[in-house]
Scaffold this motif. Structure first.
Motif, short mmCIF file in Angstrom:
data_model
loop_
_atom_site.label_atom_id
_atom_site.label_comp_id
_atom_site.label_asym_id
_atom_site.label_seq_id
_atom_site.Cartn_x
_atom_site.Cartn_y
_atom_site.Cartn_z
N THR A 93 0.80 -1.23 0.00
CA THR A 93 0.00 0.00 0.00
C THR A 93 0.82 1.28 0.00
O THR A 93 0.27 2.35 -0.15
CB THR A 93 -0.89 0.06 1.26
OG1 THR A 93 -0.05 -0.05 2.40
CG2 THR A 93 -1.89 -1.05 1.26
N GLN B 174 0.62 4.85 6.41
CA GLN B 174 -0.78 4.46 6.49
C GLN B 174 -1.27 4.56 7.94
O GLN B 174 -0.54 4.20 8.86
CB GLN B 174 -0.93 3.00 6.04
CG GLN B 174 -0.51 2.78 4.60
CD GLN B 174 -1.60 3.16 3.65
OE1 GLN B 174 -2.63 2.53 3.59
NE2 GLN B 174 -1.37 4.24 2.91
N LYS C 16 -6.47 2.83 10.65
CA LYS C 16 -7.79 2.70 10.03
C LYS C 16 -7.67 2.33 8.55
O LYS C 16 -8.38 1.45 8.05
CB LYS C 16 -8.55 4.03 10.19
CG LYS C 16 -10.00 3.94 9.82
CD LYS C 16 -10.78 5.15 10.33
CE LYS C 16 -12.21 5.13 9.82
NZ LYS C 16 -12.37 5.65 8.46
N GLN C 17 -6.75 3.00 7.85
CA GLN C 17 -6.54 2.69 6.43
C GLN C 17 -6.09 1.24 6.26
O GLN C 17 -6.53 0.54 5.35
CB GLN C 17 -5.48 3.62 5.83
CG GLN C 17 -5.99 5.00 5.48
CD GLN C 17 -4.86 5.91 4.99
OE1 GLN C 17 -3.77 5.92 5.56
NE2 GLN C 17 -5.12 6.64 3.93
N GLN D 234 -11.18 -5.03 2.62
CA GLN D 234 -11.55 -5.03 1.21
C GLN D 234 -10.78 -6.07 0.41
O GLN D 234 -11.31 -6.71 -0.49
CB GLN D 234 -11.32 -3.63 0.60
CG GLN D 234 -12.28 -2.59 1.15
CD GLN D 234 -12.00 -1.20 0.63
OE1 GLN D 234 -11.23 -1.02 -0.32
NE2 GLN D 234 -12.62 -0.20 1.23
N ARG E 119 -2.75 0.11 -5.27
CA ARG E 119 -3.27 0.90 -4.16
C ARG E 119 -2.32 2.01 -3.73
O ARG E 119 -2.74 2.97 -3.07
CB ARG E 119 -3.52 0.00 -2.95
CG ARG E 119 -4.87 -0.63 -2.95
CD ARG E 119 -5.06 -1.44 -1.71
NE ARG E 119 -6.39 -2.00 -1.63
CZ ARG E 119 -7.41 -1.41 -1.03
NH1 ARG E 119 -7.24 -0.25 -0.43
NH2 ARG E 119 -8.60 -1.97 -1.03
N ILE E 120 -1.04 1.88 -4.06
CA ILE E 120 -0.06 2.89 -3.67
C ILE E 120 -0.50 4.26 -4.18
O ILE E 120 -0.32 5.27 -3.51
CB ILE E 120 1.34 2.53 -4.21
CG1 ILE E 120 1.79 1.21 -3.59
CG2 ILE E 120 2.35 3.64 -3.91
CD1 ILE E 120 3.07 0.64 -4.19
N GLN F 40 -4.01 5.83 -2.09
CA GLN F 40 -3.98 5.74 -0.63
C GLN F 40 -5.12 6.44 0.08
O GLN F 40 -5.70 5.89 1.02
CB GLN F 40 -2.66 6.33 -0.13
CG GLN F 40 -1.49 5.41 -0.36
CD GLN F 40 -0.34 5.74 0.57
OE1 GLN F 40 -0.47 6.57 1.44
NE2 GLN F 40 0.78 5.09 0.38
N ASP F 41 -5.45 7.65 -0.37
CA ASP F 41 -6.47 8.42 0.34
C ASP F 41 -7.84 7.76 0.26
O ASP F 41 -8.71 8.00 1.08
CB ASP F 41 -6.60 9.83 -0.25
CG ASP F 41 -5.27 10.54 -0.27
OD1 ASP F 41 -4.38 10.12 0.48
OD2 ASP F 41 -5.13 11.49 -1.06
N SER G 277 -8.66 4.70 0.65
CA SER G 277 -8.95 3.55 1.51
C SER G 277 -9.67 3.94 2.79
O SER G 277 -10.23 3.09 3.47
CB SER G 277 -7.68 2.76 1.82
OG SER G 277 -6.72 3.60 2.38
N ALA G 278 -9.69 5.23 3.12
CA ALA G 278 -10.40 5.63 4.34
C ALA G 278 -11.87 5.95 4.06
O ALA G 278 -12.64 6.20 4.97
CB ALA G 278 -9.71 6.84 4.95
N ASP G 279 -12.24 5.95 2.78
CA ASP G 279 -13.61 6.31 2.41
C ASP G 279 -14.48 5.05 2.33
O ASP G 279 -14.26 4.18 1.50
CB ASP G 279 -13.57 7.01 1.04
CG ASP G 279 -14.93 7.51 0.59
OD1 ASP G 279 -15.95 7.00 1.10
OD2 ASP G 279 -14.97 8.40 -0.26
N VAL H 111 -15.98 3.80 -1.04
CA VAL H 111 -15.12 3.36 -2.14
C VAL H 111 -14.64 1.96 -1.79
O VAL H 111 -14.13 1.73 -0.69
CB VAL H 111 -13.90 4.29 -2.33
CG1 VAL H 111 -12.99 3.78 -3.44
CG2 VAL H 111 -14.36 5.71 -2.64
N ILE I 22 -12.10 -0.97 -3.07
CA ILE I 22 -11.02 -1.29 -4.02
C ILE I 22 -10.62 -2.75 -3.83
O ILE I 22 -10.39 -3.20 -2.71
CB ILE I 22 -9.77 -0.42 -3.78
CG1 ILE I 22 -10.16 1.07 -3.75
CG2 ILE I 22 -8.71 -0.69 -4.84
CD1 ILE I 22 -9.01 1.98 -3.34
#
Lengths: 132, 321
Positions: A39, A43, A46-47, A54, B94-95, B98-99, B101-103, B106, B108
């Motif tokens: 990723t 991070q 939470k992320q 997912q 995903r790199i 990044q932003d 993944s907190a939503d 969305v 992925i």
């Protein structure tokens, strides 16, 4: 025919910008036939947990060199618990002092790998824990 | 069928588990896919394709952010290659996202191709349905970085965004068959690099040589890392989608993709039945006879087909009882 594959998330919590180690591990797991999701840097817990959900991974590998492991690792375990995720294992790696390891393991981190670890040890541990 | 109820409510864990099932054990997943099928067909599916490193993930990220500002729920399937040697894969799309993944709106999913050629993975089409059923309104399918012949995206997406960048080769590359034929909208990313204008001219010349169609694929410029040109891409995409809806093109495309899907599933099914019903020893025997010229391969195939059909019917009967 389909084949079940071990899926691993390699994540870098916290603020340090060094991911050489994470990339070496990611590459080694890839070569061991696993699907590795990487990723990138910085991070939040939470992320990381959201990504793990997912991607439906079997293993979360956390790499940290900032020294914030005693804070961030338990935070991630807590979030996993809150989301009722019991089928993922969490392993850690990086610059982590020996004396912190028992505490982290007690919190639920399955294993901690420090610098100098043979990547084969990591692969073996994952294959032993995740039977697919 | 708790998992289905959860999926239809938009539960991310339910979706993730179902996608894994599709990837690992399609026969098992079929039971669920049958149930969700009635709830699919709502989402707009946008294919994002182009050579490796042109900025597919970054553009997907930027487009998604714009859509989220309008409240649109977005699903992303990001495909990267599986090693044909080890079976492993490094999934790194995903790199660049990044932003996102907190939503929570969305979703992925990264996928390895797992031996599937054509730029997608075998599970792609079923995964689109899962994301569709969970309520995603726009689904981006980012193919592996493609070379020249990976054009399967055309058959699963409602439209294809073809991304390229300056410095990828001369104009002959552009007039070769394959990948350059499938774009509904072209994007030249990294437009601040040398050769951008020339590339645009070359693509436009290539497009001008195609038979006249009502939709002329536009060629747009972006610098995705700074967001330059993304709004334009977004508007063009939705302009094209409404054109497709109004002209009946969307219906036509979906009919074609359903046709392709049924045929693919049928082939797959017969492949499975073949492995199930044709005993290995028997096959070896047949091969030997063909080599010895006691039989010919054509008659043998007909005979094997008869065996398959009979075994399949018998299997169905066993199942009913």
């Amino acid at each position: 025919m389909e084949e079940k594959k071990i899926r691993v998330l390699i994540a870098k919590p916290g603020l340090d910008g060094h991911d050489r180690g994470a990339k070496v591990v990611a590459r080694a797991l890839r070569d061991a036939g696993m699907e590795v999701i990487y990723t990138g840097l910085r991070q939040t817990p939470k992320q990381i947990v959201e990504t793990a959900i997912q991607e439906d991974v079997d293993v979360i590998g956390l790499s940290i060199l900032s020294g914030a492991h005693t804070h961030l690792f338990p935070e991630i375990l807590k979030l996993l618990k809150e989301n009722q995720i019991e089928d993922m294992i969490v392993i850690g790696g990086g610059v982590i002092p020996e004396e912190d390891i028992p505490e982290l393991k007690k919190a639920g981190i399955v294993e901690i790998f420090t610098p100098g670890t043979d990547t084969r040890d990591i692969i073996n541990l994952i294959k032993e824990k995740i039977k697919k | 069928m708790e998992i289905l109820k959860e999926l239809l409510k938009g539960n991310r864990r339910a979706a993730a588990k179902l996608i894994s099932l599709v990837e690992d054990d399609f026969t098992q997943a079929e039971i669920f896919l049958k149930q969700i099928y009635p709830y699919t067909g709502q989402a707009i599916v946008i294919g994002i394709t182009g050579p490796p490193g042109v900025g597919k993930s970054t553009i997907t990220d930027r487009l998604t952010k714009n859509l989220r500002k309008q409240g649109t729920k977005v699903g992303i399937i990001a495909i990267d290659p599986t090693s044909p040697f080890t079976g492993g894969a490094l999934l790194g799309d995903r790199i660049r996202m990044q932003d996102l993944s907190a939503d929570p709106e969305v979703f992925i999913r990264s996928m390895g191709t797992r031996g599937f050629l054509g730029g997608l993975s075998k599970a792609t089409q079923a995964t689109i349905k899962i994301l569709d059923a969970m309520g995603k309104e726009v689904i981006f399918v980012e193919t592996v970085g493609v070379g020249q012949a990976e054009v399967d995206i055309v058959r699963v997406a409602d439209m294809v965004l073809l991304i390229t960048m300056p410095g990828m080769g001369d104009d002959i590359q552009i007039i070769k068959a394959g990948i350059m034929e499938i774009g509904d909208v072209f994007v030249v990313n990294k437009a601040d690099r040398d050769g951008c204008e020339r590339l645009i001219t070359e693509i436009e010349m290539m497009l001008a040589l195609k038979p006249e169609t009502k939709w002329k694929p536009p060629v747009l410029k972006t610098i995705a890392t700074s967001g330059t040109g993304i709004k334009d891409v977004e508007e063009t995409i939705f302009h094209y989608i409404s054109y497709l809806k109004d002209s009946g093109g969307l219906e036509r495309k979906r009919k074609e993709s359903t046709r392709k899907e049924i045929i693919d599933l049928l082939r797959e099914k017969w492949g499975i039945l073949f492995n199930q019903y044709i005993k290995k020893d028997f096959l070896e025997e047949v091969i030997t006879r063909v080599i010895q010229r006691k039989e010919d391969p054509y008659t043998v195939v007909n005979r094997l087909s008869d065996i398959l059909i009979k075994s399949y019917k018998q299997g169905e009967k066993d199942y009913d009882q």
